[in-house]
Design a protein around this motif. Structure first.
Motif, PDB file in Angstrom:
ATOM      1  N   GLU A  45       0.829  -1.204   0.000  1.00 11.07           N
ATOM      2  CA  GLU A  45       0.000   0.000   0.000  1.00 11.07           C
ATOM      3  C   GLU A  45       0.863   1.254   0.000  1.00 11.07           C
ATOM      4  OE1 GLU A  45      -3.808   1.830   2.491  1.00 11.07           O
ATOM      5  OE2 GLU A  45      -2.396   0.479   3.483  1.00 11.07           O
ATOM      6  N   SER A  46       1.926   1.253   0.832  1.00 16.24           N
ATOM      7  CA  SER A  46       2.827   2.395   0.902  1.00 16.24           C
ATOM      8  C   SER A  46       3.548   2.614  -0.425  1.00 16.24           C
ATOM      9  CB  SER A  46       3.847   2.170   2.024  1.00 16.24           C
ATOM     10  OG  SER A  46       4.789   3.224   2.061  1.00 16.24           O
ATOM     11  N   GLU A  47       3.986   1.508  -1.039  1.00 17.22           N
ATOM     12  CA  GLU A  47       4.676   1.605  -2.324  1.00 17.22           C
ATOM     13  C   GLU A  47       3.732   2.134  -3.403  1.00 17.22           C
ATOM     14  OE1 GLU A  47       7.454  -1.157  -5.279  1.00 17.22           O
ATOM     15  OE2 GLU A  47       6.528  -2.020  -3.490  1.00 17.22           O
ATOM     16  N   PHE A  48       2.478   1.701  -3.344  1.00 17.00           N
ATOM     17  CA  PHE A  48       1.491   2.177  -4.309  1.00 17.00           C
ATOM     18  C   PHE A  48       1.304   3.687  -4.194  1.00 17.00           C
ATOM     19  CE2 PHE A  48      -2.974   3.469  -4.836  1.00 17.00           C
ATOM     20  CZ  PHE A  48      -3.111   3.275  -6.209  1.00 17.00           C
ATOM     21  N   MET A  49       1.199   4.196  -2.966  1.00 15.75           N
ATOM     22  CA  MET A  49       1.015   5.636  -2.762  1.00 15.75           C
ATOM     23  C   MET A  49       2.211   6.419  -3.303  1.00 15.75           C
ATOM     24  SD  MET A  49      -1.960   5.788  -1.393  1.00 15.75           S
ATOM     25  CE  MET A  49      -2.037   7.473  -0.762  1.00 15.75           C
ATOM     26  N   ASN A  50       3.432   5.906  -3.059  1.00 15.11           N
ATOM     27  CA  ASN A  50       4.634   6.587  -3.529  1.00 15.11           C
ATOM     28  C   ASN A  50       4.717   6.589  -5.055  1.00 15.11           C
ATOM     29  OD1 ASN A  50       5.488   7.101  -0.904  1.00 15.11           O
ATOM     30  ND2 ASN A  50       6.680   5.206  -0.775  1.00 15.11           N
ATOM     31  N   LEU A  51       4.409   5.437  -5.639  1.00 16.70           N
ATOM     32  CA  LEU A  51       4.500   5.334  -7.101  1.00 16.70           C
ATOM     33  C   LEU A  51       3.420   6.165  -7.791  1.00 16.70           C
ATOM     34  CD1 LEU A  51       5.347   1.544  -7.592  1.00 16.70           C
ATOM     35  CD2 LEU A  51       6.810   3.505  -8.094  1.00 16.70           C
ATOM     36  N   ARG A  52       2.282   6.286  -7.153  1.00 11.35           N
ATOM     37  CA  ARG A  52       1.228   7.119  -7.739  1.00 11.35           C
ATOM     38  C   ARG A  52       1.685   8.571  -7.839  1.00 11.35           C
ATOM     39  NH1 ARG A  52      -4.713   7.402  -5.054  1.00 11.35           N
ATOM     40  NH2 ARG A  52      -3.511   8.403  -3.387  1.00 11.35           N
ATOM     41  N   GLU A  53       2.390   9.039  -6.826  1.00 15.44           N
ATOM     42  CA  GLU A  53       2.913  10.405  -6.843  1.00 15.44           C
ATOM     43  C   GLU A  53       4.016  10.548  -7.891  1.00 15.44           C
ATOM     44  OE1 GLU A  53       4.145  11.433  -2.948  1.00 15.44           O
ATOM     45  OE2 GLU A  53       2.150  11.234  -2.052  1.00 15.44           O
ATOM     46  N   LEU A  54       4.908   9.536  -7.954  1.00 19.66           N
ATOM     47  CA  LEU A  54       6.000   9.590  -8.935  1.00 19.66           C
ATOM     48  C   LEU A  54       5.474   9.557 -10.361  1.00 19.66           C
ATOM     49  CD1 LEU A  54       8.627   7.189  -7.279  1.00 19.66           C
ATOM     50  CD2 LEU A  54       8.831   9.672  -7.581  1.00 19.66           C
ATOM     51  N   TYR A  55       4.442   8.739 -10.582  1.00 22.70           N
ATOM     52  CA  TYR A  55       3.879   8.625 -11.927  1.00 22.70           C
ATOM     53  C   TYR A  55       3.223   9.941 -12.354  1.00 22.70           C
ATOM     54  CZ  TYR A  55       1.176   6.872 -15.883  1.00 22.70           C
ATOM     55  OH  TYR A  55       0.655   6.683 -17.139  1.00 22.70           O
ATOM     56  N   ALA A  56       2.634  10.645 -11.410  1.00 20.03           N
ATOM     57  CA  ALA A  56       2.020  11.937 -11.728  1.00 20.03           C
ATOM     58  C   ALA A  56       3.064  12.956 -12.154  1.00 20.03           C
ATOM     59  CB  ALA A  56       1.247  12.454 -10.512  1.00 20.03           C
ATOM     60  N   ILE A  57       4.275  12.808 -11.592  1.00 16.62           N
ATOM     61  CA  ILE A  57       5.364  13.732 -11.917  1.00 16.62           C
ATOM     62  C   ILE A  57       6.089  13.318 -13.193  1.00 16.62           C
ATOM     63  CG2 ILE A  57       7.564  14.668 -11.113  1.00 16.62           C
ATOM     64  CD1 ILE A  57       6.523  14.247  -8.249  1.00 16.62           C
TER      65      ILE A  57
END
Length: 330
Positions: A45-57
């Protein structure tokens, strides 16, 4: 999962936990496994939240895309834990490999399979021990029985039951001809001995009566003898040798628990024997997987259609894709 861990934590903190050492160890193992699974889910779940932010950038970044694909694979594998829902899926397993007809070639194939499953077990952190092994006349093995200890070992292995077919250039054929060999695999659960006997008071009929026979004045003048009938099973136990009704009842309950424990052991033994009897019906025509090493490289599961071209990796224990496909299908 969190509520189940909380319940297990209460059990672990019970002062009487180690009154039954086998049950205590099983409880601790289950708690540890669930805690590990919960930690993995939280990490996903934590990795998903981080990757979602990175993908937006950086939606086009190769490393981000690769990390997302890896996360998807890990999430899929975490979900597959729910497939282990059978009554014995969490148990350890006994694995039996038998060479088919064909002498040395088949016996060598049986040994290749034994190595494959040993490597697979090691990958999962399972403990594997040889219960019995019979060597081949020239090379390989005629058969071997392994005991594989670890959570869900049986759940993973249960669909490996059947005939495994090998096609290759035989190293034992002087003419270098292609040869087909067969070996069978049987699996049955290693049922633990930590059987918890839960007796419901509503299932008991307790009668008291005046004891007879030797025992002194007290025994023959009071209704101290106790008879307990377990209504669901019809088991009857009696005790009249203690000095008080309380002591007789306590001893009778111990006897009842022992009798019910024995019945449960016999029930499990009957279930295991039934499973073995079913496995003995396996015939050579019931092959579940083909391992082709010549003229091309391919391992294909007949039931699910899953195939891999890296046969060397499969024979080195890379079996999870085959097993998971069978679990999803069953």
């Amino acid at each position: 999962m969190e509520s189940e861990i909380a319940t297990l934590t209460e059990t672990v903190n019970d002062a009487n936990l180690w009154d039954n050492p086998d049950n205590a160890r099983a409880t601790l193992q289950k708690k540890s496994t669930l805690e590990k699974s919960l930690t993995e889910l939280r990490e996903l779940e934590s990795e998903f939240m981080n990757l979602r932010e990175l993908y937006a950038i950086a939606p086009d970044d190769g490393d981000v895309i690769s990390a997302i694909e890896n996360l998807a694979n890990n999430a899929h594998r975490a979900k597959l834990v729910t497939l282990f829902s059978g009554p014995a899926d969490n148990d350890g397993a006994f694995l039996f490999i038998q060479a088919g007809a064909g002498g040395t070639e088949a016996q060598d194939w049986a040994q290749m399979l034994s190595r494959m499953y040993s490597r697979w077990a090691e990958r999962h952190g399972f403990t594997i021990e040889t219960v019995e092994e019979h060597a081949g006349d020239t090379a390989g093995i005629k058969n071997v029985t392994y005991r594989i200890t670890g959570l869900r070992a049986y759940g993973w292995l249960k669909n490996e039951i059947g005939v495994h077919r090998l096609v290759r250039i035989s190293p034992f054929n002087a003419n270098g001809k292609r040869q087909t060999s067969f070996a069978s695999v049987d699996v049955w659960p290693d049922v633990d001995d930590s059987i918890e006997i839960d007796i419901n008071e509503k299932d008991l009929r307790i009668d008291t009566y005046r004891a007879s026979g030797a025992g002194g004045q007290h025994v023959n003048k009071t209704d101290s003898a106790v008879r307990i009938t377990h209504i669901p099973t019809g088991v009857v136990v009696t005790c009249q040798n203690e000095r008080s009704q309380f002591q007789n009842k306590d001893m009778a309950m111990k006897m009842l628990r022992s009798r019910l424990y024995e019945l449960e052991l016999k029930k499990r033994e009957a279930e295991e024997n039934a499973a073995k009897a079913q496995q003995k019906k396996i015939e050579w025509g019931s092959q579940i997987r083909n391992y082709v090493l010549y003229p091309y490289q391919l391992v294909k599961d007949v039931r699910t259609g899953v195939e891999k071209t890296d046969s060397a990796a499969v024979l080195d224990g890379d079996l999870d894709d085959f097993m998971l496909a069978s679990l999803q299908q069953s």
